[in-house]
Design a protein around this motif. Structure first.
Motif, PDB file in Angstrom:
ATOM      1  N   VAL A  42       1.254  -1.794   0.012  1.00 33.35           N
ATOM      2  CA  VAL A  42       0.592  -0.088   0.220  1.00 33.35           C
ATOM      3  C   VAL A  42       1.129   0.831  -0.192  1.00 33.35           C
ATOM      4  N   GLN A  43       1.421   1.383   0.879  1.00 30.86           N
ATOM      5  CA  GLN A  43       2.286   2.741   0.845  1.00 30.86           C
ATOM      6  C   GLN A  43       3.774   2.835  -0.253  1.00 30.86           C
ATOM      7  N   ILE A  44       4.344   1.670  -0.921  1.00 32.91           N
ATOM      8  CA  ILE A  44       4.512   1.503  -2.167  1.00 32.91           C
ATOM      9  C   ILE A  44       3.747   2.447  -3.123  1.00 32.91           C
ATOM     10  N   ALA A  45       3.042   1.441  -2.876  1.00 35.80           N
ATOM     11  CA  ALA A  45       1.934   1.370  -4.798  1.00 35.80           C
ATOM     12  C   ALA A  45       1.697   3.404  -4.567  1.00 35.80           C
ATOM     13  N   LYS A  46       1.223   3.388  -3.295  1.00 36.60           N
ATOM     14  CA  LYS A  46       0.734   4.988  -3.097  1.00 36.60           C
ATOM     15  C   LYS A  46       1.336   6.257  -3.273  1.00 36.60           C
ATOM     16  N   LYS A  47       2.874   5.763  -2.059  1.00 34.96           N
ATOM     17  CA  LYS A  47       3.783   6.900  -2.023  1.00 34.96           C
ATOM     18  C   LYS A  47       5.244   7.012  -2.267  1.00 34.96           C
ATOM     19  N   MET A  48       5.353   5.720  -2.919  1.00 35.89           N
ATOM     20  CA  MET A  48       6.596   6.460  -3.481  1.00 35.89           C
ATOM     21  C   MET A  48       6.302   6.157  -4.865  1.00 35.89           C
ATOM     22  N   LEU A  49       4.897   5.299  -5.213  1.00 33.07           N
ATOM     23  CA  LEU A  49       5.375   5.383  -6.649  1.00 33.07           C
ATOM     24  C   LEU A  49       4.317   6.481  -7.254  1.00 33.07           C
ATOM     25  N   ALA A  92      18.110 -13.024  -5.382  1.00 32.40           N
ATOM     26  CA  ALA A  92      19.831 -13.550  -6.351  1.00 32.40           C
ATOM     27  C   ALA A  92      20.146 -12.437  -7.502  1.00 32.40           C
ATOM     28  N   GLU A  93      19.603 -11.828  -7.369  1.00 30.26           N
ATOM     29  CA  GLU A  93      19.786 -10.534  -8.859  1.00 30.26           C
ATOM     30  C   GLU A  93      20.624  -9.749  -8.411  1.00 30.26           C
ATOM     31  N   GLY A  94      20.882  -9.331  -6.694  1.00 27.54           N
ATOM     32  CA  GLY A  94      21.617  -8.695  -5.777  1.00 27.54           C
ATOM     33  C   GLY A  94      20.795  -7.562  -6.160  1.00 27.54           C
ATOM     34  N   LYS A  95      19.871  -7.494  -6.628  1.00 28.37           N
ATOM     35  CA  LYS A  95      19.119  -5.773  -6.156  1.00 28.37           C
ATOM     36  C   LYS A  95      18.355  -5.435  -5.111  1.00 28.37           C
ATOM     37  N   GLY A  96      18.907  -6.554  -3.514  1.00 28.27           N
ATOM     38  CA  GLY A  96      18.055  -6.635  -2.816  1.00 28.27           C
ATOM     39  C   GLY A  96      18.831  -5.271  -1.994  1.00 28.27           C
ATOM     40  N   PRO A  97      20.279  -5.143  -1.482  1.00 27.62           N
ATOM     41  CA  PRO A  97      20.367  -3.983  -1.095  1.00 27.62           C
ATOM     42  C   PRO A  97      20.076  -2.345  -1.615  1.00 27.62           C
ATOM     43  N   GLU A  98      19.696  -2.451  -2.903  1.00 27.16           N
ATOM     44  CA  GLU A  98      19.404  -1.280  -3.723  1.00 27.16           C
ATOM     45  C   GLU A  98      17.901  -0.768  -3.480  1.00 27.16           C
ATOM     46  N   ALA A  99      17.408  -1.928  -3.073  1.00 30.36           N
ATOM     47  CA  ALA A  99      15.408  -2.096  -3.059  1.00 30.36           C
ATOM     48  C   ALA A  99      15.523  -1.723  -1.710  1.00 30.36           C
ATOM     49  N   VAL A 100      16.689  -2.247   0.101  1.00 29.32           N
ATOM     50  CA  VAL A 100      16.265  -1.566   1.303  1.00 29.32           C
ATOM     51  C   VAL A 100      16.656  -0.173   1.185  1.00 29.32           C
ATOM     52  N   LYS A 101      17.770   0.315   0.870  1.00 30.49           N
ATOM     53  CA  LYS A 101      18.194   1.544   0.903  1.00 30.49           C
ATOM     54  C   LYS A 101      17.747   2.250   0.115  1.00 30.49           C
ATOM     55  N   GLU A 102      16.295   2.406  -1.142  1.00 32.52           N
ATOM     56  CA  GLU A 102      15.633   3.247  -1.115  1.00 32.52           C
ATOM     57  C   GLU A 102      14.072   3.669  -0.327  1.00 32.52           C
ATOM     58  N   MET A 103      13.846   2.717  -0.020  1.00 27.84           N
ATOM     59  CA  MET A 103      12.410   1.805   1.338  1.00 27.84           C
ATOM     60  C   MET A 103      13.691   2.865   2.869  1.00 27.84           C
ATOM     61  N   VAL A 104      14.364   2.122   3.629  1.00 28.75           N
ATOM     62  CA  VAL A 104      15.049   2.857   3.974  1.00 28.75           C
ATOM     63  C   VAL A 104      14.881   5.125   3.832  1.00 28.75           C
ATOM     64  N   THR A 105      14.826   4.946   2.917  1.00 23.69           N
ATOM     65  CA  THR A 105      15.266   6.850   2.807  1.00 23.69           C
ATOM     66  C   THR A 105      14.471   7.412   2.154  1.00 23.69           C
ATOM     67  N   ALA A 106      12.740   6.338   2.034  1.00 21.58           N
ATOM     68  CA  ALA A 106      12.050   6.766   1.766  1.00 21.58           C
ATOM     69  C   ALA A 106      10.746   6.775   3.379  1.00 21.58           C
ATOM     70  N   ALA A 107      12.067   5.822   4.288  1.00 17.83           N
ATOM     71  CA  ALA A 107      11.095   6.137   5.829  1.00 17.83           C
ATOM     72  C   ALA A 107      11.929   7.052   6.223  1.00 17.83           C
ATOM     73  N   GLU A 167      12.335  10.750   4.768  1.00 17.43           N
ATOM     74  CA  GLU A 167      11.732  11.140   4.361  1.00 17.43           C
ATOM     75  C   GLU A 167      10.233  11.502   4.728  1.00 17.43           C
ATOM     76  N   GLY A 168       9.443  10.432   5.663  1.00 17.44           N
ATOM     77  CA  GLY A 168       8.308  10.478   5.760  1.00 17.44           C
ATOM     78  C   GLY A 168       7.650  10.135   4.526  1.00 17.44           C
ATOM     79  N   LYS A 169       8.091   9.628   3.457  1.00 15.84           N
ATOM     80  CA  LYS A 169       7.279   9.372   2.356  1.00 15.84           C
ATOM     81  C   LYS A 169       6.543   7.830   2.843  1.00 15.84           C
ATOM     82  N   ILE A 170       7.417   6.806   3.858  1.00 12.11           N
ATOM     83  CA  ILE A 170       5.967   6.037   4.065  1.00 12.11           C
ATOM     84  C   ILE A 170       6.265   5.732   6.325  1.00 12.11           C
ATOM     85  N   LYS A 171       5.608   5.187   6.479  1.00 12.54           N
ATOM     86  CA  LYS A 171       5.803   5.071   7.948  1.00 12.54           C
ATOM     87  C   LYS A 171       6.259   3.434   8.379  1.00 12.54           C
ATOM     88  N   VAL A 172       7.446   3.614   8.635  1.00 10.86           N
ATOM     89  CA  VAL A 172       7.511   2.661   9.754  1.00 10.86           C
ATOM     90  C   VAL A 172       8.644   3.072  10.908  1.00 10.86           C
TER      91      VAL A 172
END
Length: 351
Positions: free
Chosen positions: A175-182, A293-308, A310-315
């Motif tokens: 819900v948060q990724i769809a509305k607040k990040m995308l 396995a594609e090695g993209k996990g750390p990049e995605a986590v970094k993006e979500m931590v940054t969004a948190a 910045e107040g875009k998502i609630k964690v």
């Protein structure tokens, strides 16, 4: 305190076909004590602090399951129940970790376990947030939500998105990724109570529907007037069947889970499958391990931590249900998953 030489473990002794049994002659799990092996080079002895509870674990223990059809090996008969944990290093023969370090590891339902250091992940400070979020928002749960809604469903700003299980660990992040990040045009959640629906709306959903209400089917039809482009499915069953009738032509379904059927020996089927054909609906199952396995996990986590940050998502505390649990009651806490007792991620805190 001396270094422990034994550990208590929960062993899978009877694989279930229906709801797991916690007592009686056919109880699913049995509590046992086992000796701990001596540490070898580049290994650590860890103490489990917080244990992750995930619906997928139910699929790993099903009786009669063909291992060739599962994305990970099933939990073996008389083996330790598999689970991820945030754990503390109590002894180390690795240059990578020292006593007192916190790590993410596959400890299973065990108080203590020996781990290969290279298979552990350091739990770095989250600047005021609990390390339990490594099991949820910033762990496999958050990555599942990110991968499913962004990559698998290819969600765009102009899309309307429906999310089942929206008050759960994965759904609430979707819900948060769809509305607040995308920045999606409209996000509709589904949850099992009015209070949960209010919480989902507080995360950013434009509306959330209580699937336990008698009017749910009509409420969903009204809410999806004009039909929708994306459905993130956590439940399968009758709700998936109904959603097939609410998809636009060439709509996309990210098939993440099917908790409706996990504890049923007789699985419910789909009546509206022709909708997939006539409306060219794309349904794609996915496993987050492929993304990692594609090695993209750390990049995605970094993006979500940054969004948190910045107040875009609630964690925070509201994203998880942390249950103080004695080791004797670990299976009982896990079973709360199937009662809908949790809001957000369900975490076992060993006390």
């Amino acid at each position: 305190m001396s270094t422990p030489t034994e550990t208590r473990q929960w062993i899978l002794t009877n694989k279930p076909t229906d709801l797991p049994e916690l007592s009686g002659p056919n109880q699913t799990f049995t509590l046992k004590t086992a000796s701990l092996p001596s540490l070898k080079g580049d290994q650590v002895l860890v103490k489990s602090l917080y244990i992750s509870n995930d619906p997928a674990q139910r699929g790993w223990i099903t009786k009669g399951l063909d291992p060739e059809r599962l994305y990970v090996p099933p939990v073996p008969q008389d083996g330790v129940m598999r689970a991820r944990s945030v754990a503390e290093v109590v002894e180390s023969k690795s240059s990578q970790y020292s006593k007192g370090d916190k790590v993410l590891a596959t400890t299973g339902w065990a108080e203590y376990s020996v781990q290969n250091a290279k298979e552990c992940q350091a739990c770095e400070d989250l600047q005021g947030l609990s390390l339990t979020h490594y099991l949820g928002a910033f762990g496999l749960t958050g990555l599942t939500a990110y991968y499913g809604i962004k990559i698998i469903a290819r969600t765009r700003k102009e899309d309307t998105v429906v999310v089942s299980g929206a008050a759960g660990a994965t759904g609430s992040m979707v819900v948060q990724i769809a509305k607040k990040m995308l920045g999606c045009k409209k996000v509709i959640g589904m949850a099992g109570s009015d209070d949960k629906c209010k919480w989902v709306e507080s995360l950013g959903a434009d509306m959330c529907l209580n699937y336990k209400k008698p009017s749910f089917s009509q409420d969903l039809i009204k809410a999806t007037d004009g039909y929708v482009e994306v459905y993130f499915d956590n439940v399968g069953g009758e709700i998936l069947d109904l959603m097939l009738t609410r998809m636009k032509k060439e709509g996309r379904v990210a098939a993440c889970g099917a908790i409706t059927n996990y504890n049923k020996s007789e699985k419910s089927g789909l009546k509206n499958w022709f909708e997939v054909i006539s409306n060219r609906i794309e349904i794609k199952g996915f496993i987050v391990r492929d993304f990692i396995a594609e090695g993209k996990g750390p990049e995605a986590v970094k993006e979500m931590v940054t969004a948190a940050r910045e107040g875009k998502i609630k964690v925070g505390d509201e994203n998880e249900t942390v249950v103080d649990t004695k080791f004797d009651a670990v299976p009982k806490t896990w079973m709360l998953l199937f009662e809908g007792a949790n809001t957000g991620k369900l975490v076992t805190k060993l006390v």
